[in-house]
Design a protein around this motif. Structure first.
Motif, PDB file in Angstrom:
ATOM      1  N   VAL A   1       2.642 -39.404  18.207  1.00  0.00           N
ATOM      2  CA  VAL A   1       2.916 -37.982  18.052  1.00  0.00           C
ATOM      3  C   VAL A   1       2.770 -37.599  16.577  1.00  0.00           C
ATOM      4  O   VAL A   1       2.174 -36.579  16.248  1.00  0.00           O
ATOM      5  CB  VAL A   1       4.340 -37.637  18.558  1.00  0.00           C
ATOM      6  N   LEU A   2       3.305 -38.452  15.703  1.00  0.00           N
ATOM      7  CA  LEU A   2       3.265 -38.173  14.268  1.00  0.00           C
ATOM      8  C   LEU A   2       3.343 -39.499  13.522  1.00  0.00           C
ATOM      9  O   LEU A   2       4.102 -40.388  13.910  1.00  0.00           O
ATOM     10  CB  LEU A   2       4.444 -37.272  13.870  1.00  0.00           C
ATOM     11  N   SER A   3       2.568 -39.627  12.469  1.00  0.00           N
ATOM     12  CA  SER A   3       2.601 -40.816  11.636  1.00  0.00           C
ATOM     13  C   SER A   3       2.399 -40.392  10.190  1.00  0.00           C
ATOM     14  O   SER A   3       1.389 -39.770   9.868  1.00  0.00           O
ATOM     15  CB  SER A   3       1.515 -41.803  12.072  1.00  0.00           C
ATOM     16  N   LYS A   4       3.364 -40.706   9.355  1.00  0.00           N
ATOM     17  CA  LYS A   4       3.277 -40.346   7.923  1.00  0.00           C
ATOM     18  C   LYS A   4       3.637 -41.562   7.086  1.00  0.00           C
ATOM     19  O   LYS A   4       4.482 -42.356   7.459  1.00  0.00           O
ATOM     20  CB  LYS A   4       4.220 -39.196   7.596  1.00  0.00           C
ATOM     21  N   TRP A   5       2.999 -41.638   5.919  1.00  0.00           N
ATOM     22  CA  TRP A   5       3.212 -42.745   4.990  1.00  0.00           C
ATOM     23  C   TRP A   5       3.399 -42.193   3.588  1.00  0.00           C
ATOM     24  O   TRP A   5       2.839 -41.163   3.237  1.00  0.00           O
ATOM     25  CB  TRP A   5       2.004 -43.686   5.002  1.00  0.00           C
ATOM     26  N   ARG A   6       4.188 -42.915   2.817  1.00  0.00           N
ATOM     27  CA  ARG A   6       4.285 -42.582   1.401  1.00  0.00           C
ATOM     28  C   ARG A   6       2.981 -42.972   0.734  1.00  0.00           C
ATOM     29  O   ARG A   6       2.252 -43.824   1.227  1.00  0.00           O
ATOM     30  CB  ARG A   6       5.428 -43.365   0.744  1.00  0.00           C
ATOM     31  N   ASP A   7       2.680 -42.355  -0.381  1.00  0.00           N
ATOM     32  CA  ASP A   7       1.442 -42.655  -1.101  1.00  0.00           C
ATOM     33  C   ASP A   7       1.574 -43.993  -1.816  1.00  0.00           C
ATOM     34  O   ASP A   7       2.088 -44.072  -2.929  1.00  0.00           O
ATOM     35  CB  ASP A   7       1.128 -41.556  -2.116  1.00  0.00           C
TER      36      ASP A   7
END
Length: 160
Positions: free
Chosen positions: A97-103
């Motif tokens: 549904v959603l996937s986010k990562w820190r830089d």
């Protein structure tokens, strides 16, 4: 004189004792480092679990209501903690549904759920999976959230 000292009983005994001491000191130091790493990893797991449990009701409600904006805001809030480097939310079918990562620089692609591991520039990734359950629903979880952290964070914390 030099050759008699090298062959003397005192020099042989001194070499044996110092060699034995060196082996014991190295072994104990490595054992202590391994125990400290394991203890710090366990503390990190508990800390991550409590943070995710804090946000789980909000994510569950947002997933139930198809509120993508709320999920995005919540995931960004989770990523503000230095312990967590990535968050993925999956529905009950296992679809992302959603996937986010820190830089952060990662050598390989983000890990798949089958292996759960990938290499980061500074170490391995650890994954923690939490179900998204609504007490009102009896059918099972709405999905699950997977958070990622790095072994470099554990090593950094254990160094202090």
């Amino acid at each position: 004189m030099q050759t008699t000292f090298q062959k003397s009983l005192a020099s042989k005994l001194l070499r044996i004792v110092l060699g034995f001491y060196f082996v014991i000191a190295i072994t104990l130091t490595l054992g202590q480092l391994a125990l400290e790493f394991r203890n710090e990893k366990q503390r990190l797991e508990e800390e991550i679990s409590s943070k995710v449990n804090l946000f789980t009701p909000v994510i569950t409600q947002a997933l139930w209501n198809f509120d993508d904006e709320q999920m995005d805001i919540t995931v960004k809030s989770i990523l503000k903690t230095k312990l967590i480097i990535g968050v993925s939310i999956f529905d009950d079918q296992g679809e992302t549904v959603l996937s986010k990562w820190r830089d952060i620089p990662i050598k390989k692609n983000h890990p798949s759920l089958t292996t759960g591991k990938a290499k980061e520039e500074e170490g391995d990734l650890y994954t923690y999976r939490h179900p998204l359950e609504d007490p009102a629903l009896k059918n099972g979880p709405l999905g699950h959230v997977v958070v990622f952290t790095s072994s470099s964070i554990v090593i950094e914390r254990a160094a202090y």
